[in-house]
Design an enzyme around this catalytic site. Structure first.
Site, mmCIF file in Angstrom:
data_model
loop_
_atom_site.group_PDB
_atom_site.id
_atom_site.type_symbol
_atom_site.label_atom_id
_atom_site.label_comp_id
_atom_site.label_asym_id
_atom_site.label_seq_id
_atom_site.Cartn_x
_atom_site.Cartn_y
_atom_site.Cartn_z
ATOM 1 N N ARG A 50 102.721 0.619 116.606
ATOM 2 C CA ARG A 50 103.903 1.469 116.410
ATOM 3 C C ARG A 50 104.005 1.861 114.934
ATOM 4 O O ARG A 50 104.330 2.985 114.600
ATOM 5 C CB ARG A 50 105.181 0.753 116.878
ATOM 6 C CG ARG A 50 106.467 1.441 116.409
ATOM 7 C CD ARG A 50 107.718 1.058 117.190
ATOM 8 N NE ARG A 50 107.790 -0.329 117.558
ATOM 9 C CZ ARG A 50 108.065 -1.353 116.720
ATOM 10 N NH1 ARG A 50 108.315 -1.124 115.448
ATOM 11 N NH2 ARG A 50 108.097 -2.585 117.154
ATOM 12 N N TYR A 102 115.494 26.739 120.040
ATOM 13 C CA TYR A 102 115.099 26.169 121.326
ATOM 14 C C TYR A 102 116.310 25.477 121.970
ATOM 15 O O TYR A 102 117.074 24.786 121.293
ATOM 16 C CB TYR A 102 113.946 25.185 121.108
ATOM 17 C CG TYR A 102 113.625 24.360 122.323
ATOM 18 C CD1 TYR A 102 113.344 24.973 123.552
ATOM 19 C CD2 TYR A 102 113.612 22.978 122.264
ATOM 20 C CE1 TYR A 102 113.068 24.216 124.669
ATOM 21 C CE2 TYR A 102 113.322 22.211 123.386
ATOM 22 C CZ TYR A 102 113.057 22.841 124.593
ATOM 23 O OH TYR A 102 112.790 22.095 125.703
ATOM 24 N N ASP A 174 111.492 24.818 111.554
ATOM 25 C CA ASP A 174 110.710 24.536 112.752
ATOM 26 C C ASP A 174 109.652 25.631 112.846
ATOM 27 O O ASP A 174 109.953 26.780 113.149
ATOM 28 C CB ASP A 174 111.630 24.518 113.982
ATOM 29 C CG ASP A 174 110.883 24.156 115.267
ATOM 30 O OD1 ASP A 174 109.668 24.432 115.348
ATOM 31 O OD2 ASP A 174 111.529 23.620 116.196
ATOM 32 N N LYS A 199 102.656 22.721 121.423
ATOM 33 C CA LYS A 199 102.442 24.162 121.572
ATOM 34 C C LYS A 199 101.120 24.597 120.935
ATOM 35 O O LYS A 199 100.087 24.159 121.371
ATOM 36 C CB LYS A 199 103.657 24.890 120.986
ATOM 37 C CG LYS A 199 105.006 24.301 121.439
ATOM 38 C CD LYS A 199 105.173 24.396 122.950
ATOM 39 C CE LYS A 199 106.572 24.104 123.416
ATOM 40 N NZ LYS A 199 106.895 22.752 123.776
HETATM 41 O O1 P1T Z 1 108.935 19.882 123.933
HETATM 42 P P1 P1T Z 1 108.848 19.193 122.614
HETATM 43 O O2 P1T Z 1 107.452 18.863 122.185
HETATM 44 O O3 P1T Z 1 109.769 18.005 122.519
HETATM 45 O O4 P1T Z 1 109.343 20.250 121.503
HETATM 46 C C1 P1T Z 1 110.622 20.771 121.456
HETATM 47 C C2 P1T Z 1 110.625 22.111 120.772
HETATM 48 C C3 P1T Z 1 110.929 22.183 119.432
HETATM 49 N N1 P1T Z 1 110.951 23.347 118.761
HETATM 50 C C4 P1T Z 1 110.645 24.509 119.367
HETATM 51 C C5 P1T Z 1 110.692 25.785 118.600
HETATM 52 C C6 P1T Z 1 110.304 24.513 120.727
HETATM 53 O O5 P1T Z 1 110.013 25.688 121.308
HETATM 54 C C7 P1T Z 1 110.294 23.288 121.458
HETATM 55 C C8 P1T Z 1 109.975 23.227 122.907
HETATM 56 N N2 P1T Z 1 110.023 24.466 123.565
HETATM 57 C C9 P1T Z 1 109.722 24.677 124.868
HETATM 58 C C10 P1T Z 1 109.367 23.700 125.717
HETATM 59 C C11 P1T Z 1 109.854 26.068 125.328
HETATM 60 O O6 P1T Z 1 109.322 26.429 126.403
HETATM 61 O O7 P1T Z 1 110.454 26.864 124.601
#
Ligand code: P1T
Length: 380
Positions: A50, A102, A174, A199
């Site tokens: 961890r 988001y 972000d 992503k």
């Molecule tokens: O899904 P996760 O890895 O926890 O990330 C969250 C997140 C954070 N910031 C942005 C700009 C994002 O688009 C996302 C997650 N977004 C999607 C799952 C979506 O389809 O827009």
């Protein structure tokens, strides 16, 4: 040394050296929860997985290098990374966030962190005067996405870094939609870069993860403490997959952007389309700023079809190559309706999304096939 190398080279090599015991070129998946100690406190830099794992260390170093920064930390998801940055904000302090983010970010801010004494306001980050007016004496953090999810608004990172710093706040960007290949916020003055590595960075829709990158050593130390204390860490296989994805990030972003530009132009000329939002189009209100701070305009497009929510639903259910799914940034093209899907958590809030808005994550298939797919879905 690594700072002078190009991004294409860093994506393949930063943080990664052949395994000292075997010579394996790929960083091994150190699938272990603990590390042996020769005496109490005598170890090779790793005690418990961890706290640290060599596969994760390689990914953290690679991401920091790609963002042109010193320090990187990885998390089990983008949300875990966002939550950790927000733990730098103390009860009673204020966060000024973009008014298009988001849905999960909004949900975390308003439905979780607000309950712990953090105060949030949401403002259009492309309007600098509104940002200045919304800052408060207790504003600790300015939070933005650019391009934003799902409206693809563009915020001037350098200008906002100056404005935030003048008000005694730090700036967190972000960078999920752009990736460091298209845009490097730290170099423009941002204090923190956050990613959903799920992503473009992973790039193959096979792993969930998040990251924080910074040059602020004091903040990094606190974030690293939190990473271990809270424990939302990614496993070694997830880190390996993300590292492997990163190697082709520059190539992928070039093609994502080229395909998206062609598709945005196709949609702009289509009689069934009311409005196309893509920062690479001349008529996008943020085009100039995007040109200044981005290498290319990315793979995300949003558009409003002529018709109502039923029409929009029919279109997203009719594509055959574009898969109807949440998420983005993978090699395969995706289509979705943000209002009932990725942004369901902003329903009824001031951030509510037009129910007819369609979002595309343009993948790496042949662009003519993608255009033909949209053509048939729009025609029907
Ligand atoms: O899904 P996760 O890895 O926890 O990330 C969250 C997140 C954070 N910031 C942005 C700009 C994002 O688009 C996302 C997650 N977004 C999607 C799952 C979506 O389809 O827009």
């Amino acid at each position: 040394m690594t700072n002078q190398l190009h991004l294409e080279t860093l994506a393949i090599h930063a943080g990664q050296t052949p395994d000292p015991t075997t010579g394996a070129v790929m960083t091994p998946i150190y699938q272990t929860s603990t590390f042996v100690q020769n005496g109490v406190g005598q170890h090779k830099g790793y005690e418990y997985a961890r706290t640290g794992n060599p596969t994760r260390t390689a990914l953290e170093a690679c991401l920091a290098a790609l963002e042109g920064a010193h320090y990187g930390l990885c998390f089990a998801s983008g949300m875990a990374a966002i939550d950790t940055v927000l733990r730098l904000v103390k009860p009673g302090q204020h966060v000024l966030a973009g008014n298009d983010v988001y849905g999960g970010t909004y949900r975390l801010f308003v439905r979780v962190l607000s309950e712990y004494g953090l105060h949030f306001d949401f403002v259009d980050m492309s309007d600098l005067d509104r940002v200045r007016a919304a800052l408060k004496p207790n504003t600790r953090l300015v939070w933005l996405e650019t391009p934003t999810n799902p409206l693809l608004q563009i915020a001037d990172i350098a200008a906002l870094a100056e404005i935030a710093h003048a008000a005694g706040a730090q700036l967190a960007v972000d960078n999920t939609f752009a990736s460091p290949y298209l845009q490097q916020p730290i170099g423009l003055g941002a204090d923190f870069v956050i990613h959903s590595t799920t992503k473009y960075l992973g790039g193959h829709s096979d792993v969930v993860g998040g990251a924080i990158v910074t040059n602020d050593i004091a903040a990094h130390e606190r974030l690293k403490f939190l990473q271990n204390a809270v424990g939302a860490v990614p496993g070694p296989l997830d880190c390996f997959l993300t590292l492997r994805g990163l190697k082709t990030l520059p190539l992928r972003m070039e093609r994502h952007s080229a395909n998206a530009q062609r598709i945005a132009e196709f949609l702009a000329d289509h009689p069934g389309v009311k409005q196309v939002v893509y920062p690479g189009l001349n008529d996008h209100p943020g085009h100039r700023v995007a040109q200044k701070q981005m290498r290319l305009y990315g793979g995300m497009i949003s558009f409003l079809p002529v018709g109502d929510a039923t029409t929009a639903k029919r279109i997203v259910e009719r594509t055959q190559i574009f898969a109807l799914a949440e998420s983005l940034g993978g090699v395969e093209s995706l289509i979705e309706l943000p209002a009932p899907m990725t942004h369901a958590s902003v329903a009824g809030s001031p951030l509510q999304v037009d129910p007819t808005l369609i979002r595309l994550s343009v993948g790496l298939e042949h662009v003519d096939d993608l255009i033909a797919d949209l053509q048939q879905a729009l025609a029907a």
